[in-house]
Design a protein around this motif. Structure first.
Motif, PDB file in Angstrom:
ATOM      1  N   PHE A  40     111.492  37.114 106.369  1.00 40.91           N
ATOM      2  CA  PHE A  40     110.342  37.645 106.370  1.00 40.91           C
ATOM      3  C   PHE A  40     110.175  38.200 105.189  1.00 40.91           C
ATOM      4  CE2 PHE A  40     111.174  36.031 110.575  1.00 40.91           C
ATOM      5  CZ  PHE A  40     109.800  35.071 110.998  1.00 40.91           C
ATOM      6  N   SER A  41     108.818  38.439 104.632  1.00 42.95           N
ATOM      7  CA  SER A  41     108.684  39.153 103.837  1.00 42.95           C
ATOM      8  C   SER A  41     107.943  40.623 104.076  1.00 42.95           C
ATOM      9  CB  SER A  41     107.785  38.553 102.823  1.00 42.95           C
ATOM     10  OG  SER A  41     106.398  38.235 103.923  1.00 42.95           O
ATOM     11  N   TYR A  42     107.551  40.197 105.311  1.00 42.58           N
ATOM     12  CA  TYR A  42     106.439  41.387 105.986  1.00 42.58           C
ATOM     13  C   TYR A  42     107.471  42.890 106.017  1.00 42.58           C
ATOM     14  CZ  TYR A  42     107.294  39.265 110.352  1.00 42.58           C
ATOM     15  OH  TYR A  42     107.738  38.729 111.386  1.00 42.58           O
ATOM     16  N   ALA A  43     106.519  44.432 106.436  1.00 45.65           N
ATOM     17  CA  ALA A  43     106.752  45.333 106.717  1.00 45.65           C
ATOM     18  C   ALA A  43     108.518  45.779 107.908  1.00 45.65           C
ATOM     19  CB  ALA A  43     105.824  46.703 106.742  1.00 45.65           C
ATOM     20  N   ARG A  44     107.773  44.691 108.734  1.00 45.41           N
ATOM     21  CA  ARG A  44     108.259  45.210 110.015  1.00 45.41           C
ATOM     22  C   ARG A  44     109.753  44.432 109.896  1.00 45.41           C
ATOM     23  NH1 ARG A  44     108.918  42.090 114.431  1.00 45.41           N
ATOM     24  NH2 ARG A  44     107.371  40.732 114.887  1.00 45.41           N
ATOM     25  N   ALA A  45     109.889  43.484 109.283  1.00 49.24           N
ATOM     26  CA  ALA A  45     110.780  42.715 109.447  1.00 49.24           C
ATOM     27  C   ALA A  45     112.585  43.754 108.835  1.00 49.24           C
ATOM     28  CB  ALA A  45     111.486  41.763 108.332  1.00 49.24           C
ATOM     29  N   GLN A  67     111.279  34.497 100.530  1.00 47.41           N
ATOM     30  CA  GLN A  67     111.102  35.291 102.188  1.00 47.41           C
ATOM     31  C   GLN A  67     109.673  34.236 101.780  1.00 47.41           C
ATOM     32  OE1 GLN A  67     111.343  39.057 101.210  1.00 47.41           O
ATOM     33  NE2 GLN A  67     113.505  39.504 101.148  1.00 47.41           N
ATOM     34  N   GLY A  69     106.156  34.813 104.851  1.00 45.34           N
ATOM     35  CA  GLY A  69     104.817  35.801 105.883  1.00 45.34           C
ATOM     36  C   GLY A  69     105.078  35.174 107.174  1.00 45.34           C
ATOM     37  N   ASP A  70     105.483  33.893 107.640  1.00 45.15           N
ATOM     38  CA  ASP A  70     105.238  34.037 109.023  1.00 45.15           C
ATOM     39  C   ASP A  70     106.431  33.293 109.711  1.00 45.15           C
ATOM     40  OD1 ASP A  70     104.114  31.207 109.447  1.00 45.15           O
ATOM     41  OD2 ASP A  70     102.689  32.232 107.924  1.00 45.15           O
TER      42      ASP A  70
END
Length: 144
Positions: A40-45, A67, A69-70
């Motif tokens: 995943f590419s988002y910050a909380r990953a 990576q 986003g969902d």
């Protein structure tokens, strides 16, 4: 916004039969290093995939450059043979049952759970019956 917990699910590492026929099925955690791991590419990953090895939890980093986003995008990449994916079990059940995705390294699964929620707009008053009915249906029918 109001969130209602619908449940919690384990995670599974999967790949398409096509990917496994081209690259081989990983038999050990060390084998993962030569496989494409979608992240995943988002910050909380998280920084990687937690796995159990010799009674301890180790973290295997994801492959840089692949990576998403969902989870749905990750699932589609795995279905197309792009690499290995680690996703919530309930989102993969139909694909696994149909043979489109194959679980790998189940013996190394650490058993961690991911909670999931329904998020909706609050009205500042009682919850409409149709919304409550939908949420109750989801809670009772989501297979983990």
């Amino acid at each position: 916004l109001i969130a209602r917990k619908l449940g919690a699910t384990g995670k599974i590492i999967v790949a398409s039969p096509d990917y496994l026929s081209r690259h081989g099925k990983p038999r050990t955690i060390a084998d993962l290093r030569r496989h494409c791991r979608i992240g995943f590419s988002y910050a909380r990953a998280i920084e990687g995939w937690p796995l159990r090895e010799g009674g301890e939890t180790v973290t295997i980093p994801i492959t840089p450059g692949l990576q998403v986003g969902d989870g749905e995008a990750m699932r589609h990449l795995a279905l197309s043979g792009a690499g290995l994916a680690r996703l919530a079990a309930f989102t993969l059940r139909t694909d696994i049952d149909a043979g489109r995705l194959v679980p790998v390294l189940e013996e190394a699964n650490p058993g961690d759970l991911e909670e999931f929620y329904a998020v909706y707009m609050g009205q500042g008053g009682p919850l409409p019956a149709r919304v409550r009915a939908l949420l109750d249906f989801l809670v009772s029918h989501v297979r983990f």
